[in-house]
Design a protein around this motif. Structure first.
Motif, mmCIF file in Angstrom:
data_model
loop_
_atom_site.group_PDB
_atom_site.id
_atom_site.type_symbol
_atom_site.label_atom_id
_atom_site.label_comp_id
_atom_site.label_asym_id
_atom_site.label_seq_id
_atom_site.Cartn_x
_atom_site.Cartn_y
_atom_site.Cartn_z
ATOM 1 N N ILE A 266 12.453 70.784 42.411
ATOM 2 C CA ILE A 266 11.971 69.778 43.283
ATOM 3 C C ILE A 266 11.375 68.582 42.336
ATOM 4 N N VAL A 267 10.417 69.203 41.618
ATOM 5 C CA VAL A 267 9.684 68.278 40.776
ATOM 6 C C VAL A 267 10.418 67.360 39.651
ATOM 7 N N ASN A 269 13.451 65.941 40.401
ATOM 8 C CA ASN A 269 14.074 65.165 41.375
ATOM 9 C C ASN A 269 13.944 63.493 40.981
ATOM 10 N N ASP A 270 15.095 62.700 41.030
ATOM 11 C CA ASP A 270 14.957 61.661 40.975
ATOM 12 C C ASP A 270 14.627 60.822 42.237
ATOM 13 N N LEU A 271 13.093 60.085 42.214
ATOM 14 C CA LEU A 271 12.904 59.858 43.571
ATOM 15 C C LEU A 271 13.243 58.461 43.589
ATOM 16 N N ARG A 272 13.774 57.798 42.834
ATOM 17 C CA ARG A 272 14.359 56.265 43.026
ATOM 18 C C ARG A 272 14.984 56.041 44.385
ATOM 19 N N VAL A 273 14.793 55.195 45.171
ATOM 20 C CA VAL A 273 15.280 54.993 46.511
ATOM 21 C C VAL A 273 16.795 54.341 46.647
ATOM 22 N N ALA B 222 12.326 58.453 52.231
ATOM 23 C CA ALA B 222 12.447 57.061 51.573
ATOM 24 C C ALA B 222 11.116 57.130 50.428
ATOM 25 N N GLY B 224 10.112 59.297 49.053
ATOM 26 C CA GLY B 224 10.189 60.301 47.850
ATOM 27 C C GLY B 224 9.455 61.608 48.299
ATOM 28 N N ARG B 226 9.397 65.290 48.968
ATOM 29 C CA ARG B 226 10.256 66.326 48.984
ATOM 30 C C ARG B 226 9.785 67.543 49.009
ATOM 31 N N ASN B 251 17.775 67.697 48.357
ATOM 32 C CA ASN B 251 17.138 68.770 47.350
ATOM 33 C C ASN B 251 15.586 69.039 47.513
ATOM 34 N N THR B 273 2.062 70.418 41.339
ATOM 35 C CA THR B 273 3.011 70.643 40.259
ATOM 36 C C THR B 273 4.012 69.375 40.085
ATOM 37 N N GLY B 274 3.736 68.354 41.076
ATOM 38 C CA GLY B 274 4.541 67.118 40.801
ATOM 39 C C GLY B 274 5.311 66.568 41.988
ATOM 40 N N ALA B 275 5.218 67.498 42.987
ATOM 41 C CA ALA B 275 6.208 66.999 44.270
ATOM 42 C C ALA B 275 5.357 65.997 45.021
ATOM 43 N N VAL B 391 11.136 49.404 49.454
ATOM 44 C CA VAL B 391 10.254 50.527 49.538
ATOM 45 C C VAL B 391 10.095 50.759 47.785
ATOM 46 N N ILE B 393 7.901 53.039 44.945
ATOM 47 C CA ILE B 393 7.318 54.328 44.366
ATOM 48 C C ILE B 393 6.529 54.057 43.295
#
Lengths: 286, 585
Positions: A266-267, A269-273, B222, B224, B226, B251, B273-275, B391, B393
């Motif tokens: 999960i960490v 992951n590409d979070l770009r919208v 949206a 991010g 996760r 994911n 942990t970064g999520a 949006v 981030i």
């Protein structure tokens, strides 16, 4: 190859003779044997004397709230399964205030290793009766003796679906480091309860007492740790406490079930919208 | 061509019955038809925390103007049981239409209801007589409503097909459509075409139709998010249930935990942990989360908690609305630590603020609370499409491996001018550190030295000041020179706006300060607003005036303010506010 000192941050200051020293040493030995990268290693501890371990052991460390080591460790592991995650609790942390998490973590079978340091007393708060203290146990909190049955962690673990259940003893550091090593290699939730005398507050459950009242399953060539009924019987006998690998089974881990094969942690992951993809989902609100 | 009814621009339809009567289903279908015909919608769910056998009602309000809450009156009322009539008929509009099932129906005395037109409408009998099953009464009711509101039957038929064709097949759809027409025909015998209502149609309207809970869930995706962990609770579970469908497709992961203690602590582990991680709950769950809330403050872990408020204390009223958890999140948990509390007033703001919440959490490395309410949490509203291109981030001082490797002596809790320290994640090289629930030094290791304690407290609390310029400022609505000032937060947004219009008709000019961030408290803006108001009213859905008390502790200048409180577990209606203000003047 990594060495002992790679995991040694500072000299511990537990009471002289405390069982946790051997756990500290066994953990380092197991890490060496596994060539564990300290930067890929996260140790989550609860509240109690064991919780100081993070201050002495070189790795990423998280000293959580009382009883909450397991949920934190689970959150770490699930977000980044490429990390090695080890949780440590005391008997109060695991079997009293955190008992709900204990049972549900066994049920989930997340791939983490969990050490429960059992000294049968609340040591950090100066010697109160704990859930593993035996009936009649006299302490500052039960001056007329404990009125409750003691809790059998490994037995509860077996009933809760534990896939790796072992018990070690601070007085036998060689076996203990082997158990930790095995536990860390095990795919799934590995419980290792460690009987560990408190030399300051518990004058009943001493090294001598534990030596007298335990026996080693590892020396029993007839014992099969894959046989659940046998494990149940061993854990149900009240006279002597079994040490060693009590039960092990192959079971799907939580990660196996919830993540797609070869999915990125999960960490990472590409979070770009992803606007077009989200637009499509938004259309469903109509 | 049938005769048209009276044209109106705003209408309220109440559907009432016992839990299990299908009130929610009927209401949702009606709301959907009206929304598809181009009207703005706001629904209000007043239901028991029980599956069957207790009274429930659902109000659908449709308007040409954007609306944010319930109206004062009910124009059309359809009841599956008799008791509902006695409870709600007082709120009938002058020429409202009231249909009621029930053979043993006793007419309420005229003094009890303003509605002139009462009609027996044997929904159950018609359903069983014509279709053999009571469940068809919902369709018959919808057919009747379609006629009374002069709605497009084609739209209704399409919605029914969408709902049943795949799941239940052609035959079921056909029967349901038959029931709709039966309802229509029966209604024709009761209400003449010119006695009906007719809303102007808008063809070119493109609106979403969703609840605040859903807007938050979508916004979180949206933004991010996760990792989501939670424990079931009304009225917040809709957030989870939406994310449970969509996060795995991105994911991500949704975990159902054993309790709220585990939920928040898992979220803490995931965020460390970064999520991007979040949980959602309501007051009782919030009480269990208090210890983890403090850990997030102490260990400076960015987390987002959504609290959809219900009526408390204790188990309280799980499915009813209230604004009584403000104290819980502004003051909650032991010790002092920084937290940010946001309060959206509309479904649109739910989406916007949850994205801000994730960014604020990471930029200031502290817990951020989104405080919403059952009212618009579970109530469905029409909303403008969200602008996804806006949006952004922002992950604050989170280091990547390249940046971290260059740092000579990494300190996770380094003292910095703004109080925010660089952040490394487990697994990164050169970033080893400790996260301590105890007081700690710059590297995170336990430290009980008083000098370190003072510096660390100041470092953490300083972040609130650093964040203050970055927060969502209060918004002023209405004419700025109006002499009456109204202050509120959350779902009072709609009723206050409408109360202002009602007051204006009586010659009273009022303005409204919408509190959108509750903590850190925007003292300056509030002081300015109060200074420019002759008299101030603070409107809240709770007993003790929690916002009022907070405000009084944070505003330095003395002022004349009066509380308008509603702790009935129901949302305000506009006239409750306007009449109280009128009376007080």
């Amino acid at each position: 190859m990594r060495k002992n000192k790679d995991y040694h941050l500072t000299e511990p200051t537990w009471c002289k003779g405390c069982g946790i020293y051997s756990i500290f040493a066994a953990l380092k030995k197991a890490a060496v044997a596994l060539n564990q990268d300290p930067e890929q290693f996260v140790i989550v501890t609860g509240i109690g004397c064991h919780g100081r371990l993070n201050n002495y052991f070189r790795s990423y460390g998280f000293h959580a709230l009382h009883g909450r080591a397991l949920p934190v460790a689970s959150g770490v592991k699930l977000s980044n399964p490429s990390l090695s995650v080890l949780g440590i609790s005391g008997d109060g942390d695991a079997y009293s205030i955190g008992l709900g998490h204990f049972i549900h973590s066994l049920r989930r079978n997340i791939n983490i290793t969990y050490l429960v340091v059992d000294n049968r007393i609340y040591a950090l708060t100066q010697g109160q009766t704990s859930p593993t203290s035996e009936p009649g146990f006299v302490s500052v909190s039960t001056p007329y003796g404990s009125k409750e049955l003691s809790l059998n962690g490994p037995k509860l673990a077996l009933a809760s679906g534990g896939s790796f259940i072992a018990r070690g003893f601070s007085g036998n550091p060689t076996q203990l480091s082997t158990l930790i090593e095995k536990g860390m290699k095990h795919r799934g939730f590995a419980l290792i309860e460690v009987l560990s005398p408190c030399v300051t507050h518990n004058k009943v459950n001493t090294y001598q007492w534990f030596k007298k009242n335990t026996y080693n399953l590892d020396n029993d060539s007839d014992y099969n740790a894959r046989d659940k009924m046998k494990a149940w019987k061993k854990l149900s006998k009240e006279k002597k406490i079994p040490l060693g690998l009590i039960y092990v089974e192959k079971r799907q881990t939580y990660e196996d079930v919830v993540f797609q094969k070869e999915a990125e942690p999960i960490v990472f992951n590409d979070l770009r919208v992803d606007v077009p993809r989200l637009e499509k989902i938004m259309e469903k609100f109509k | 061509m049938q005769k048209k009814g009276k044209m109106i621009t705003d209408i309220s339809v109440m559907i009432a019955g016992m839990a299990g009567d299908g009130v929610l289903f009927t209401g949702n279908v009606l709301a959907k038809i009206m929304k598809r015909q181009g009207w703005e919608i706001s629904t209000y769910r007043d239901f028991p925390s029980n599956i069957r056998g207790e009274p429930t009602n659902y109000t659908i309000r449709a308007s040409l103007e954007k609306i944010y809450g319930r109206a004062d009156d009910i124009d059309v009322f359809i009841a599956f049981d008799c008791d509902s009539i006695f409870k709600h008929s007082e709120r009938m509009a002058e020429r409202g239409i009231l249909l009621c099932d029930g053979e043993d129906f006793v007419w309420p005395s005229p003094s009890k209801s303003k509605a002139r037109t009462y009609h027996k409408f044997p929904l159950r009998k018609l359903a069983i007589g014509n279709f053999g099953k009571e469940i068809f009464k919902n369709m018959i009711a919808l057919g009747a409503l379609c006629y009374i509101l002069d709605l497009n039957f084609y739209v209704l038929e399409r919605i029914i097909s969408e709902a049943f064709l795949k799941r239940k097949g052609k035959e079921v759809v056909r029967k349901n459509i038959q029931a709709i027409h039966l309802g229509c025909d029966q209604a024709k015998e009761i209400v003449a075409p010119e006695g009906r209502y007719s809303l102007k149609r808008r063809e070119d309207y493109d609106r979403l139709f969703l609840s605040g809970d859903e807007a938050i869930a979508f916004g979180a995706l949206a933004a991010g998010c996760r990792f989501f962990a939670a424990y079931p609770i009304c009225p917040a579970s809709e957030i989870w249930q939406w994310l449970a469908v969509y996060l795995p497709q991105f994911n991500g992961l949704v975990v159902q935990t054993e309790d709220e203690l585990a939920a928040l602590n898992m979220v803490l582990g995931a965020s460390y942990t970064g999520a991007r991680a979040m949980t959602s709950t309501s007051g009782p769950g919030g009480s269990l989360m208090m210890e983890g809330f403090g850990l997030a403050g102490m260990a400076e872990i960015p987390i987002v908690i959504v609290n959809v408020q219900r009526a408390g204390p204790s188990t309280g009223m799980p499915t009813k609305t209230e604004q009584s958890d403000l104290n819980q999140w502004v003051y909650g948990s032991h010790g002092d630590f920084p937290r940010i509390v946001l309060s959206p007033g509309t479904v649109e703001e739910c989406f916007e603020f949850i994205i801000r919440a994730f960014n604020l959490a990471e930029k200031y490395q502290c817990p951020v609370i989104l405080l919403t309410e059952q009212d618009y949490g579970q109530g469905l509203r029409s909303a403008k499409k969200f602008d996804l291109s806006k949006v952004e981030i922002e992950r604050g001082k989170l280091l990547n491996q390249e940046e971290l490797i260059k740092i000579k002596d990494f300190k996770r809790y380094e003292f910095t001018p703004e109080g925010v320290s660089p952040r490394a994640l487990p697994g990164m090289k050169n970033g080893l550190h400790m996260v301590e629930s105890n007081e700690h030094d710059e590297r995170g290791y336990r430290d009980e030295n008083p000098e370190n304690r003072i510096r660390m407290m100041q470092k953490r609390m300083k972040k609130l000041k650093s964040a203050s310029k970055d927060l969502i400022a209060p918004k002023i609505w209405g004419k700025r020179d109006a002499e009456i000032g109204i202050i509120g937060f959350g779902s009072t947004f709609g009723p206050i706006q409408e109360a202002i219009v009602q007051l204006e008709k009586k010659g009273i000019r009022a303005k409204y300060l919408q509190m959108r961030t509750l903590w850190p408290f925007p003292s300056k803006k509030v002081e300015e607003f109060i200074a420019k108001s002759k008299k101030t009213f603070i409107v809240e859905n709770n007993f003790s005036g929690q916002l009022s008390l907070l405000l009084k502790s944070q505003v330095r200048t003395p002022f004349d303010a009066r509380n308008i409180l509603n702790y009935s577990s129901q949302a305000f209606r506009p006239s409750e506010i306007s009449t109280q203000i009128q009376r007080a003047l």
